[in-house]
Design a protein around this motif. Structure first.
Motif, PDB file in Angstrom:
ATOM      1  N   UNK A  28       0.814  -1.214   0.000  1.00 19.10           N
ATOM      2  CA  UNK A  28       0.000   0.000   0.000  1.00 19.10           C
ATOM      3  C   UNK A  28       0.848   1.265   0.000  1.00 19.10           C
ATOM      4  N   UNK A  29       2.122   1.142   0.326  1.00 21.89           N
ATOM      5  CA  UNK A  29       3.011   2.299   0.354  1.00 21.89           C
ATOM      6  C   UNK A  29       3.606   2.621  -1.010  1.00 21.89           C
ATOM      7  N   UNK A  30       4.096   1.572  -1.711  1.00 18.47           N
ATOM      8  CA  UNK A  30       4.814   1.829  -2.965  1.00 18.47           C
ATOM      9  C   UNK A  30       4.230   1.096  -4.174  1.00 18.47           C
ATOM     10  N   UNK A  31       3.277   0.170  -3.941  1.00 20.33           N
ATOM     11  CA  UNK A  31       2.646  -0.548  -5.042  1.00 20.33           C
ATOM     12  C   UNK A  31       3.382  -1.784  -5.524  1.00 20.33           C
ATOM     13  N   UNK A  32       4.491  -2.114  -4.905  1.00 20.33           N
ATOM     14  CA  UNK A  32       5.266  -3.281  -5.317  1.00 20.33           C
ATOM     15  C   UNK A  32       4.504  -4.574  -5.031  1.00 20.33           C
ATOM     16  N   UNK A  33       4.691  -5.571  -5.879  1.00 17.39           N
ATOM     17  CA  UNK A  33       4.118  -6.898  -5.661  1.00 17.39           C
ATOM     18  C   UNK A  33       5.144  -7.847  -5.051  1.00 17.39           C
ATOM     19  N   UNK A  34       6.345  -7.359  -4.776  1.00 20.03           N
ATOM     20  CA  UNK A  34       7.437  -8.163  -4.243  1.00 20.03           C
ATOM     21  C   UNK A  34       7.350  -8.179  -2.720  1.00 20.03           C
ATOM     22  N   UNK A  35       6.656  -9.187  -2.172  1.00 22.82           N
ATOM     23  CA  UNK A  35       6.439  -9.278  -0.740  1.00 22.82           C
ATOM     24  C   UNK A  35       7.344 -10.327  -0.120  1.00 22.82           C
ATOM     25  N   UNK A  36       7.753 -10.094   1.131  1.00 25.18           N
ATOM     26  CA  UNK A  36       8.638 -11.006   1.861  1.00 25.18           C
ATOM     27  C   UNK A  36       7.854 -11.636   3.009  1.00 25.18           C
ATOM     28  N   UNK A  37       7.696 -12.961   2.937  1.00 26.68           N
ATOM     29  CA  UNK A  37       6.970 -13.701   3.958  1.00 26.68           C
ATOM     30  C   UNK A  37       7.975 -14.527   4.746  1.00 26.68           C
ATOM     31  N   UNK A  38       8.004 -14.377   6.069  1.00 32.74           N
ATOM     32  CA  UNK A  38       8.938 -15.155   6.882  1.00 32.74           C
ATOM     33  C   UNK A  38       8.734 -16.653   6.661  1.00 32.74           C
TER      34      UNK A  38
END
Length: 67
Positions: free
Chosen positions: A8-18
């Motif tokens: 929601x901050x930058x629109x990136x789809x690159x998420x980091x899940x522990x």
């Protein structure tokens, strides 16, 4: 409220899940390091949609790039 598929901050789809199994851990954006949500919220949303536990694991793996 739906779990965001993008930051929601930058629109990136690159998420980091522990990688460990703790559900209360935060999911972060790899681009700006913002907190996107937590694993428990994501799992709850998927279960509410009736997809079951194996779909939760599949989605978490796909988001973390470990498919």
């Amino acid at each position: 409220m739906a779990f965001p598929k993008t930051c929601t901050q930058c629109g990136s789809e690159d998420l980091r899940i522990p990688g460990d199994s703790e559900e209360d851990q935060n999911i972060y954006c790899n681009s700006c390091n913002a907190v996107v949500g937590d694993k428990k919220k994501l799992a709850k949303e998927i279960e509410d949609e009736g997809e079951g536990d194996h779909q939760v694991e599949k989605l978490l793996k796909s988001l973390s790039g470990k498919e």
